[in-house]
Design a protein around this motif. Structure first.
Motif, PDB file in Angstrom:
ATOM      1  N   VAL A  84       0.925  -1.036  -0.097  1.00 50.24           N
ATOM      2  CA  VAL A  84       0.125  -0.184  -0.071  1.00 50.24           C
ATOM      3  C   VAL A  84       0.896   1.307  -0.168  1.00 50.24           C
ATOM      4  O   VAL A  84       0.642   1.958  -0.815  1.00 50.24           O
ATOM      5  N   LEU A  85       1.929   1.228   0.788  1.00 48.52           N
ATOM      6  CA  LEU A  85       2.674   2.249   0.897  1.00 48.52           C
ATOM      7  C   LEU A  85       3.501   2.761  -0.565  1.00 48.52           C
ATOM      8  O   LEU A  85       3.652   3.813  -0.976  1.00 48.52           O
ATOM      9  N   LEU A  86       3.701   1.643  -1.346  1.00 43.83           N
ATOM     10  CA  LEU A  86       4.220   1.671  -2.623  1.00 43.83           C
ATOM     11  C   LEU A  86       3.311   2.253  -3.486  1.00 43.83           C
ATOM     12  O   LEU A  86       3.444   3.156  -4.411  1.00 43.83           O
ATOM     13  N   ALA A  87       2.025   2.038  -3.271  1.00 42.41           N
ATOM     14  CA  ALA A  87       0.937   2.511  -4.361  1.00 42.41           C
ATOM     15  C   ALA A  87       0.855   4.090  -3.925  1.00 42.41           C
ATOM     16  O   ALA A  87       0.740   4.971  -4.702  1.00 42.41           O
ATOM     17  N   GLY A  88       1.032   4.361  -2.807  1.00 40.92           N
ATOM     18  CA  GLY A  88       0.946   5.789  -2.367  1.00 40.92           C
ATOM     19  C   GLY A  88       1.994   6.397  -2.889  1.00 40.92           C
ATOM     20  O   GLY A  88       1.986   7.580  -3.495  1.00 40.92           O
ATOM     21  N   PHE A  89       3.251   6.007  -2.825  1.00 39.17           N
ATOM     22  CA  PHE A  89       4.326   6.613  -3.373  1.00 39.17           C
ATOM     23  C   PHE A  89       4.170   6.706  -4.992  1.00 39.17           C
ATOM     24  O   PHE A  89       4.603   7.815  -5.701  1.00 39.17           O
ATOM     25  N   ALA A  90       3.471   5.752  -5.630  1.00 32.21           N
ATOM     26  CA  ALA A  90       3.240   5.972  -7.056  1.00 32.21           C
ATOM     27  C   ALA A  90       2.351   7.024  -7.376  1.00 32.21           C
ATOM     28  O   ALA A  90       2.549   7.816  -8.296  1.00 32.21           O
ATOM     29  N   MET A  91       1.417   7.182  -6.472  1.00 32.18           N
ATOM     30  CA  MET A  91       0.364   8.208  -6.682  1.00 32.18           C
ATOM     31  C   MET A  91       0.823   9.705  -6.533  1.00 32.18           C
ATOM     32  O   MET A  91       0.865  10.387  -7.361  1.00 32.18           O
ATOM     33  N   ALA A  92       1.814   9.767  -5.659  1.00 33.12           N
ATOM     34  CA  ALA A  92       2.251  10.761  -5.452  1.00 33.12           C
ATOM     35  C   ALA A  92       3.519  11.291  -6.500  1.00 33.12           C
ATOM     36  O   ALA A  92       3.940  12.522  -6.547  1.00 33.12           O
ATOM     37  N   GLY A  93       3.931  10.315  -7.152  1.00 33.39           N
ATOM     38  CA  GLY A  93       4.891  10.770  -8.389  1.00 33.39           C
ATOM     39  C   GLY A  93       6.302  10.417  -7.853  1.00 33.39           C
ATOM     40  O   GLY A  93       7.177  11.331  -8.148  1.00 33.39           O
ATOM     41  N   VAL A  94       6.556   9.540  -7.100  1.00 36.11           N
ATOM     42  CA  VAL A  94       8.017   9.110  -6.602  1.00 36.11           C
ATOM     43  C   VAL A  94       8.844   8.497  -7.700  1.00 36.11           C
ATOM     44  O   VAL A  94       8.111   7.334  -7.997  1.00 36.11           O
ATOM     45  N   PRO A  95       9.949   8.815  -8.014  1.00 35.15           N
ATOM     46  CA  PRO A  95      10.694   7.832  -8.981  1.00 35.15           C
ATOM     47  C   PRO A  95      10.941   6.575  -8.250  1.00 35.15           C
ATOM     48  O   PRO A  95      11.249   6.640  -7.140  1.00 35.15           O
ATOM     49  N   PRO A  96      11.110   5.334  -8.935  1.00 33.51           N
ATOM     50  CA  PRO A  96      11.173   5.272 -10.283  1.00 33.51           C
ATOM     51  C   PRO A  96       9.637   4.658 -10.608  1.00 33.51           C
ATOM     52  O   PRO A  96       9.547   3.834 -11.877  1.00 33.51           O
ATOM     53  N   LEU A  97       8.741   4.984 -10.139  1.00 32.66           N
ATOM     54  CA  LEU A  97       7.271   4.569 -10.398  1.00 32.66           C
ATOM     55  C   LEU A  97       6.402   5.396 -11.418  1.00 32.66           C
ATOM     56  O   LEU A  97       7.032   6.390 -11.887  1.00 32.66           O
ATOM     57  N   ASN A  98       5.566   4.998 -11.946  1.00 39.85           N
ATOM     58  CA  ASN A  98       5.061   5.723 -13.490  1.00 39.85           C
ATOM     59  C   ASN A  98       4.543   7.034 -13.417  1.00 39.85           C
ATOM     60  O   ASN A  98       4.849   7.494 -14.151  1.00 39.85           O
TER      61      ASN A  98
END
Lengths: 123, 497, 112
Positions: free
Chosen positions: B388-402
């Protein structure tokens, strides 16, 4: 004075739309609101049908004794009628869904008042 | 072989109807639903690009057997070029968008079949019907066909809310239908005005009429139609003033249902947004209006998300807020901006579905969505918390996520268009999004467990975890290789400028 | 009294007036404060885009909006109250938005 029937139809369609929006906005009874929305949908349907009208036009069925150019010049426009048929079916099904939901809510709350049933308690 | 394009819509509808008949035959429903849901994304990948004419009605100019005997009255006019039937267009951009939509549908159906006690044929029917209609909205080049599927999608969404069994879901469903019955007919009125002026409902033909002076492109009726279609677009995607009802809709659906519903909103926003740009980009005010509405959606959505105490409602508002990024990409109107907006749409659909299913596990374990009553979930299942934390990182735009790639592209596009203010607002709101997510994450997972919180003993189904891992893998792949998505989207974006 | 305390006090006042049952915890207050600052900051930055129409108009608008924002300070509690789940509220804003959109598209373009 001859009244243009197409213009009068547009006027009727416009009034139906305005009455519909008014009812949806100001009437508190859910059934009345839904009737208003049905008015709105019917107004739009009438508007579309009216656009297909052609003064002095013929039915858009190609009969054996017609020539193509005569048919093309005089036939009224068939597309709006086809579209309205679909639109009426959609309108009927959404109307059924809305009324079904109202039946359930009326059983639960014992009321049809929009401000009571659809108030700020939904959070 | 272009029949496969139509199959993308017909197959989910057919299997939806069939599943509906199979009520109470649990095992058959499960197998059939999973197989069909798996075939859908594959179908999007293998279908050849091209155009599908329903009923084989190609334009007269291409159909020489009928076309040659006609009088000059017809052959000398544009009637000869126009499309007489419904047309579906399938290209690389549609392929990517439908693939992502069907993948989310597959994972949502896969999760729902294992999380609910008994697989319901009716619920699967609703999910397939919604997926079919959004695919049709993405494919259709016929604006009335789009309206029909717009209404079917709205009904399927209402069904998904009603099926959830969450408290007050009927009230929300009725509110959504009532508002839909204002927006739907008004959208139809806009379409009717276009039909009346151009005599056509085919989008390509309407554009032809507008560009070649067959109708006055600045006539009041066209402007009115533009306004009404924009209004329908706002309802379909949940932009303000529909953001309150749309976020309520997400919060009243089950987590997998909400994951699918937000994908519906994202893709209908993209589809109708593209149509607005295709038809009306010659009116400068269109782009200004799209940017204005999107800004409002971003600001209102994200500020409302922070102050929520129910985490499902918070995610709902965040989903609406993130729509604003897509709108800004579309509204910038440059090829790069539109590509960035479409890429953001793909990313957002995936990430929000990921978050809904991820936070859904909390609901599954505790049966409550109130953050004030939650806490200490980290110790129940640390691995899930990490996902879930990684999903939140992805939404906020943390690299290297999409989302990092797409948000970066959006900011670059806004700088290139000479609107750095939009870039600043997007960065600011990304930070606030991250803060909102961390606030929820902290209260649910990290702070000490409240004494009165009961954690149920039911095990999280493996399918839920598999779905989350699949979402994470896509996020990482698109984050590392954004060209996989942007290459497909560029052609469409370049065609819109 | 610092700026933070002023804002928290105003939020409490508004919540008491609205008769909300939930207590004003630290989390609610700071969330409201963040939302408030985000709202005003994005509004002010967005107004800078008026420079494309006329630079002087932009300066005037920024000053006016800044003053209005300062005077009406806790905007967020009121805004949240407006965006509640009551159907009457929703439909009111929907019809308002319809009117604004049609008016803007219709008259905004005819004069171009």
């Amino acid at each position: 004075m001859v009244i243009d029937s197409q213009l009068m139809s547009f006027f009727t369609a416009g009034s139906l739309i305005v009455i519909g929006i008014f009812a949806a906005l100001f009437l508190d009874n859910l059934i009345k609101k839904i009737i208003g929305l049905a008015f709105l949908a019917d107004g739009v349907n009438l508007f579309i049908i009216t656009m297909g009208y052609k003064a002095g036009g013929i039915v858009y069925i190609f009969m054996p004794n017609m020539t193509i150019s005569n048919f093309a010049q005089n036939a009224s426009y068939p597309l709006p009628f086809a579209l309205v048929l679909t639109s009426i079916v959609i309108g009927a099904s959404t109307l059924a869904v809305m009324l079904g939901l109202v039946i359930v809510l009326n059983k639960r709350h014992g009321s049809l008042s929009a401000s009571k049933i659809l108030g700020d308690k939904g959070e | 072989m272009n029949e496969l394009i139509a199959v993308m819509v017909i197959l989910p509808i057919a299997s939806a109807l069939f599943l509906n008949f199979l009520h109470e035959k649990d095992r058959t429903i499960k197998i059939l639903a999973i197989v069909t849901a798996f075939v859908l994304p594959v179908l999007a990948l293998i279908a050849p690009f091209g155009t599908h004419y329903f009923g084989g009605y190609v334009p007269l100019a291409q159909n020489m057997t009928i076309g040659q005997d006609l009088p000059a009255l017809i052959t000398n006019t544009q009637l000869f070029q126009f499309h007489p039937g419904i047309v579906y267009i399938f290209n690389s951009a549609q392929q990517l968008l439908i693939f992502v939509l069907c993948l989310i549908a597959f994972l949502a159906i896969f999760t729902s079949l294992n999380e609910t006690k008994r697989p319901s044929g009716v619920y699967a029917f609703l999910m397939f019907m919604g997926t079919a209609s959004i695919s049709a909205i993405l494919l259709s080049d016929d604006i009335f066909n789009l309206f029909v599927f717009f209404e079917i999608a709205a009904l399927a969404q209402v069904g998904i809310i009603v099926a959830s069994g969450i408290k007050n879901n009927y009230e929300t469903a009725l509110k959504y239908t009532l508002l839909g019955n204002i927006a739907g007919p008004l959208l139809l009125l806009g379409i009717a005005l276009l039909l009346g002026l151009t005599g056509n409902v085919n989008i390509t033909d309407i554009i032809y009429s507008l560009k070649h002076g067959l109708v006055n492109p600045y006539s009041p009726a066209i402007l009115m139609a533009l306004g009404l279609i924009t209004f329908g677009w706002m309802y379909a995607s949940g932009l303000p003033p529909f953001h309150t009802i749309k976020s309520a809709v997400y919060s009243k659906a089950l987590p997998h249902g909400a994951a699918l519903l937000q994908a519906f909103s994202v893709f209908s926003m993209v589809a109708i947004g593209i149509i607005l740009l295709r038809m009306f980009s010659y009116i400068p005010f269109t782009k200004t209006a799209i940017i204005g509405i999107s800004l409002l959606a971003m600001v209102l959505g994200i500020t409302m998300a922070i102050v929520q105490t129910d985490f499902k409602r918070m995610l709902g508002f965040l989903a609406v807020g993130e729509l604003g990024y897509i709108g800004i990409g579309l509204g910038l109107g440059t090829a790069f901006g539109i590509t960035a907006g479409l890429f953001q749409a793909v990313n957002e659909a995936i990430i929000t579905a990921f978050l809904f299913i991820g936070f859904g596990t909390v609901l599954y374990k505790t049966r409550t969505a109130d953050t004030r009553k939650l806490g200490g979930m980290m110790f129940v299942n640390p691995r899930l918390a990490l996902l879930v934390l990684l999903a939140g990182f992805a939404m906020a735009g943390v690299p290297p996520l999409n989302a990092f790639q797409s948000k970066l592209m959006l900011i670059q596009a806004s700088l290139q268009s000479g609107l750095p203010e939009l870039g600043i607002i997007m960065i600011l709101l990304s930070i606030v999004t991250f803060m909102t997510f961390m606030k929820a994450f902290y209260t649910i997972y990290m702070r000490p467990k409240p004494a009165d919180l009961k954690i149920l003993d039911n095990k999280i189904p493996r399918s839920t975890i598999i779905s989350m891992v699949v979402f994470l893998i896509i996020c990482v792949i698109l984050g590392l290789f954004p060209q996989l998505a942007t290459n497909s989207l560029q052609t469409l974006a370049a065609g819109l400028v | 009294m610092s700026f933070y305390d002023v804002i928290i006090k105003r939020i409490r006042e508004i919540q008491e007036k609205a008769e909300e049952e939930e207590p004003v915890t630290n989390v609610t207050a700071s969330a409201m404060l963040t939302a408030e600052l985000t709202l005003i900051a994005s509004l002010l930055i967005a107004v800078v885009m008026i420079r494309l129409i006329h630079p002087i108009l932009m300066i005037i608008m920024i000053i006016v909006i800044f003053i209005i924002a300062l005077m009406a300070m806790p905007i967020m509690p009121k805004l949240r109250q407006e965006q509640n789940d009551s159907f009457n509220n929703m439909i009111f804003y929907v019809i308002m938005a319809l009117g604004i959109i049609i008016a803007l598209f219709y008259w905004g373009n005819l004069n171009v």
